[in-house]
Scaffold this active site. Structure first.
Site, mmCIF file in Angstrom:
data_model
loop_
_atom_site.group_PDB
_atom_site.id
_atom_site.type_symbol
_atom_site.label_atom_id
_atom_site.label_comp_id
_atom_site.label_asym_id
_atom_site.label_seq_id
_atom_site.Cartn_x
_atom_site.Cartn_y
_atom_site.Cartn_z
ATOM 1 N N GLU A 188 46.444 38.013 39.125
ATOM 2 C CA GLU A 188 47.123 38.705 40.206
ATOM 3 C C GLU A 188 47.652 37.649 41.178
ATOM 4 O OE1 GLU A 188 45.072 43.007 40.785
ATOM 5 O OE2 GLU A 188 43.977 41.324 41.616
ATOM 6 N N GLU A 237 38.148 51.096 37.752
ATOM 7 C CA GLU A 237 38.675 49.793 37.357
ATOM 8 C C GLU A 237 37.578 48.783 37.671
ATOM 9 O OE1 GLU A 237 42.371 46.833 38.695
ATOM 10 O OE2 GLU A 237 41.886 48.631 39.848
#
Length: 403
Positions: free
Chosen positions: A243, A161
């Site tokens: 996030e 990622e």
């Protein structure tokens, strides 16, 4: 992750932290409805909608909290209209509301196929984004560029990622520890590296911005030079979003594009709002950034069942919790389905787990494979991870058995 970005079902269904290996064939869908043109808020935990032009998917992707969250798709992006609740900034975020091009847990944008990093097509993949930020909350604004050793369409990616942080507010920090500072795409970035069952490489811009336009290989090639990704891996999605750990309502992607060839550059939406607290990335507690592995290999043959082993590892730890991973390695015969049983140290409670289904009774954690990682070839492996709260030791389990 925890910061656990990558944990989780964003890791949709990982963390999830996000999260892990190729499994049985799974149906893949192209999301055609509902259309974002309807401008209806998406409040379902993993609710999705296509953008008005049908090119991208907007997802709510709330995996780290039960508090209400809603996104409102727009013609070219989305706005986080509701983001209730808060989670500790020393652990995983609440969610990853985002817009993407590619495939995410079986939902693919029209015409997309994973792009191998060794192909000439990969060099043509570009993306651009424009974002606006509220003046409150604790969050990051980041790209997720997902890579897998296989042309995966469903389940958790197991390669890497690659995160590109354009801005952040408050105390959250990337997974792992800072390893370098580089100049890429016309800006300076701090490079962080960690592992949550897959490699997490985070590029944190040293000065906040509200827009970006770059070739995906710009960051991939730097990660490749550090040994964090491999040229044989496949790009499975380009995602842009947020996030949030604390609040987050008002975060918005006002324009997004991704694909091969040139992409339009979004017009900047103004000077980004500075972080309401010190922009220095510092957790509220001091996480242990060096993995502290405790390994248990427990062959457990049973009648007619091939032997497997389980290996536990602590990825990061802080005063009140930790992130740990367990790798199940198969024996000499192929198998369909596995179960790992761990005896947790006293005072540990698992709060989130990805790449498996789980129950905890007292100190006993039982984890069974997910739908996509139960089929293992001879010598094959699967990894699951979890976040725990601790009132005592944050050590890895000393006993892990596998059947």
């Amino acid at each position: 992750m925890p910061r656990l970005s990558a944990l989780a079902p964003r890791i949709a269904a990982v963390t999830a932290v996000a999260g892990l290996v190729a499994g049985a064939a799974t149906a893949v869908t192209t999301l055609d409805t509902p259309r974002a043109a309807a401008a209806a808020a998406i409040c379902d935990q993993y609710g999705k909608a296509t953008t008005a032009d049908g090119r991208y998917v907007v997802q709510n992707n709330r995996w780290g909290t039960s508090a209400e969250q809603c996104v409102e798709p727009t013609a070219t992006g989305f706005r986080l209209s509701r983001a209730d609740g808060a989670v500790p900034t020393s652990g995983a975020p609440k969610s990853y509301p985002s817009i993407y091009w590619g495939c995410h847990y079986g939902t693919c944008t029209p015409g997309f196929s994973p792009v191998q990093a060794s192909s000439s097509t990969f060099g043509d993949v570009r993306t651009s984004v424009s974002m606006t930020y509220p003046t409150s909350g604790e969050w990051d604004a980041a790209y997720d560029l997902w890579f897998d050793p296989t042309p995966r369409l469903d389940g958790q990616n197991t390669g890497a990622e690659v995160m590109v942080w354009l801005n952040h507010a408050g105390r959250p920090q990337p997974v792992g520890s800072k390893v370098a500072t580089v100049t890429l795409a016309g800006a300076t970035w701090d490079v962080w590296f960690g592992n949550t069952g897959w490699n997490v490489v985070s590029y944190v811009r040293t000065s906040a911005t509200g827009s970006a336009d770059f070739a995906v290989r710009t960051f991939f090639d730097d990660a490749l030079s550090r040994g964090y990704v491999q040229r044989s891996w496949y790009l499975t999605s380009v995602q842009a979003g947020f996030e949030p750990w604390v609040d987050g309502a008002g975060l918005a992607v006002t324009s997004f594009s991704a694909g091969t060839g040139s992409t339009p550059t979004p017009a900047p939406t103004g000077t980004p709002t500075p972080s309401p607290t010190s922009p220095t990335i510092s957790p509220t507690t001091s996480p242990t950034t060096s993995p502290v592995p405790t390994v248990t290999r427990s062959p457990r043959p049973t009648s007619g069942r091939p032997v497997c082993t389980a290996t536990g590892r602590t990825e990061s730890a802080w005063g009140a919790g930790a992130v740990q991973t367990v790798t199940v390695t198969n024996g000499a015969q192929a198998r369909s389905g596995w179960t790992a049983v761990a005896t947790l140290p006293a005072g540990q409670t698992v709060t989130n787990l990805w790449n498996g289904t789980w129950t905890q009774t007292g100190r006993t954690l039982t984890v069974r494979n997910a739908s996509y990682n139960g089929t293992l070839a001879a010598g094959g492996s699967a990894t699951f991870g979890y976040q725990l709260a601790a009132t005592g030791s944050t050590a890895t389990p000393t006993t892990i058995t596998c059947t």
